[in-house]
Scaffold this active site. Structure first.
Site, mmCIF file in Angstrom:
data_model
loop_
_atom_site.group_PDB
_atom_site.id
_atom_site.type_symbol
_atom_site.label_atom_id
_atom_site.label_comp_id
_atom_site.label_asym_id
_atom_site.label_seq_id
_atom_site.Cartn_x
_atom_site.Cartn_y
_atom_site.Cartn_z
ATOM 1 N N SER A 142 0.829 -1.201 0.000
ATOM 2 C CA SER A 142 0.000 0.000 0.000
ATOM 3 C C SER A 142 0.862 1.248 0.000
ATOM 4 O O SER A 142 1.926 1.281 0.607
ATOM 5 C CB SER A 142 -0.922 0.025 1.224
ATOM 6 O OG SER A 142 -1.687 1.220 1.235
ATOM 7 N N HIS A 179 -7.287 -3.571 5.029
ATOM 8 C CA HIS A 179 -6.727 -2.222 4.903
ATOM 9 C C HIS A 179 -7.501 -1.427 3.866
ATOM 10 O O HIS A 179 -7.899 -0.279 4.100
ATOM 11 C CB HIS A 179 -5.247 -2.316 4.507
ATOM 12 C CG HIS A 179 -4.645 -1.051 3.985
ATOM 13 N ND1 HIS A 179 -4.901 -0.578 2.699
ATOM 14 C CD2 HIS A 179 -3.797 -0.150 4.542
ATOM 15 C CE1 HIS A 179 -4.245 0.550 2.507
ATOM 16 N NE2 HIS A 179 -3.575 0.828 3.608
ATOM 17 N N GLU A 183 -9.845 1.810 4.234
ATOM 18 C CA GLU A 183 -9.591 2.978 3.375
ATOM 19 C C GLU A 183 -10.890 3.484 2.751
ATOM 20 O O GLU A 183 -11.141 4.693 2.710
ATOM 21 C CB GLU A 183 -8.602 2.570 2.288
ATOM 22 C CG GLU A 183 -8.253 3.647 1.282
ATOM 23 C CD GLU A 183 -7.332 3.104 0.204
ATOM 24 O OE1 GLU A 183 -7.622 3.338 -0.994
ATOM 25 O OE2 GLU A 183 -6.339 2.435 0.544
#
Length: 479
Positions: free
Chosen positions: A129, A186, A190
């Protein structure tokens, strides 16, 4: 003579930047791309003057690698990954390592890890990321897969990862698909963070009538406090960016959001595991609704609602919005960590929850100040069942929930959609309720389908059925 420390397949923006990052840290990289002209363009462009080795065939790439051979793929998730694995396997030997650095579905990574292990080849599925800038300067890296591969890739991955307080934002996550699972969560978080910021912008813009630039200034101020994060930082910058005519550029961008599927995967997995991931789910659905631009345009001319904007005393609503954003963000992360804990039990992973927060503190899209608090929470109590039960987060939500409640109420009264804020509040109130109306729901299920129910005056695990039309009476059944 073989001389490359690692091979890299796929020279789109992420692949190119990772190759340059590896080169900067002293590693020799051999690169390959299916469209070989892209290899030549890379070598005469960004990679000119580096030690990067250009190859024009998979066999050439493998031949340039030191043993154990390490090959990293930065290609589109799905069948493309499998196709490259099929090409690599005949060229590799037991102990060699294949790394998938794309956004693959974790179930695929579980399958690939098991299939390759039978052939003696070690698989690593790693989430990465940070976008193109992170790939170039230091991303967050979340590796999982065959644990025997970790000692052979650890130095490379940790060297190119972002660092916070001297610690690399890269650590082994867990077996098989654990790395890609954590990256999926994740990305789901987000989605939630982005939607909450967008709802805050809408609330201040349409509700309080703030100019776009003024909202950007408010966001910049919030970013200096507890809401400090990369997404808040870039949102403030976006809202302050002017088009050529001096007007805010963001107001000229079509309000139809795209998505690549990782948020949807997170929601699907939450449904499969029975985890109430409500805020991220609403964030995904908000993107789906935004994409229905033509239908919304028609509905806007025919469907009635209250007049947008607030009447009466609006003092303090900007501060309420700040508190709402903070409280909802805590709740969103609590849900995400709940999903990881449930998945760890389901798939047999030993996840380091505090370590995951550390990996997310730098380089990645959701990096923020309060991730350090999450690490501290799990350091204090590794068995923490929900972030909301940690003393720090419990106090913070108690402190800010009044603002969240006022924002949800004022938005609803004014016809301003706030699905993520509303979902956060509903989850919080549901989670803290000792009694929910599911007793009636179970009675309904038993009435029409004889699905049975448990009783509050009997031990858990005893199930009963009632003949609700009065002909059969109450029947006790087994579990």
């Amino acid at each position: 003579m073989s001389q490359a420390d690692i091979g890299l397949i796929g020279l789109a923006v992420m692949g190119q930047n990772l190759a340059l990052n590896l080169n900067d840290h002293g590693f020799t990289v051999a690169v390959f791309n299916r469209t070989t002209a892209k290899v030549d363009a890379f070598m005469t462009g960004p990679a000119r003057g580096t030690k990067i080795i250009a190859t024009h065939a998979i066999a050439d790439l493998v031949a340039n690698l030191k043993r154990p051979r390490r090959v990293m793929m930065m290609v589109k998730a799905g069948t493309v990954v499998d196709a490259f694995i099929d090409q690599l396997v005949p060229l590799l030997e037991p102990g060699d390592i294949i790394i998938d650095g794309g956004n693959s579905l974790f179930i695929d990574s579980i399958r690939r890890s098991r299939d390759l292990a039978v052939r003696g080849i070690l698989f690593v599925g790693t989430g990465i990321s940070g976008g193109e800038e992170g790939a170039r300067r230091g991303p967050s890296i979340m590796p999982g897969g065959n644990p025997a591969a970790w000692p052979e890739v650890k130095d490379i991955l940790q060297a190119i990862a972002a660092r916070v307080d001297g610690e690399p934002c890269c650590e082994w996550v867990g077996d098989e698909g654990a790395g890609h699972f954590v990256k999926m969560v994740h990305n789901g978080i987000e989605y939630g963070d982005m939607q909450l910021i967008c709802e805050s912008y809408d609330f201040l813009r349409r509700g309080l009538g703030m100019a776009t630039g003024a909202v950007g200034e408010v966001f910049a101020e919030w970013n200096r406090g507890e809401l400090d994060s990369y997404l808040m930082e870039i949102s403030a910058a976006i809202l302050g960016h002017e088009d050529r005519d001096g007007e805010p550029l963001v107001e000229k961008i079509l309000d139809a959001a795209g998505q690549k599927g990782t948020g949807k995967w997170t929601g699907i997995n939450a449904l499969e595991l029975g985890v109430p991931l409500t805020l991220i789910g609403e964030a995904v659905f908000a993107r789906c609704l935004s994409a229905m631009k033509a239908e919304r345009g028609l509905a806007a001319t025919t469907l009635m609602g209250p007049e947008a904007g607030f009447s009466g005393d609006t003092g303090g609503l900007a501060a309420d919005c700040r508190d709402a954003l903070y409280a909802a963000k805590i709740i969103s992360y609590a849900q995400g960590y709940m999903l990881m804990r449930r998945a760890a039990a389901e798939y047999g992973w030993k996840l380091n929850y505090g370590g995951i927060a550390l990996m997310w503190r730098g380089g990645c899209i959701i990096r923020s100040r309060f991730l350090g608090r999450i690490r501290d929470a799990f350091a204090t109590d590794p068995g923490l069942v929900n972030l909301l039960m940690n003393d720090f987060f419990r106090v913070e939500v108690h402190r800010t929930q009044a603002g969240l409640r006022r924002v949800v109420a004022r938005a609803a009264a004014s016809g301003i959609p706030a699905p993520a804020f509303s979902a956060a509040l509903a989850y919080y109130d549901g989670y803290r309720s000792d009694r929910l109306p599911a007793n009636l729901l179970q009675a309904q299920r038993d009435y029409f389908g004889a699905h049975t129910y448990e009783r509050v005056d009997r031990p858990r695990g005893e199930f009963f059925h009632t003949d609700w039309i009065g002909s059969g009476g109450e029947v006790q059944t087994g579990p």
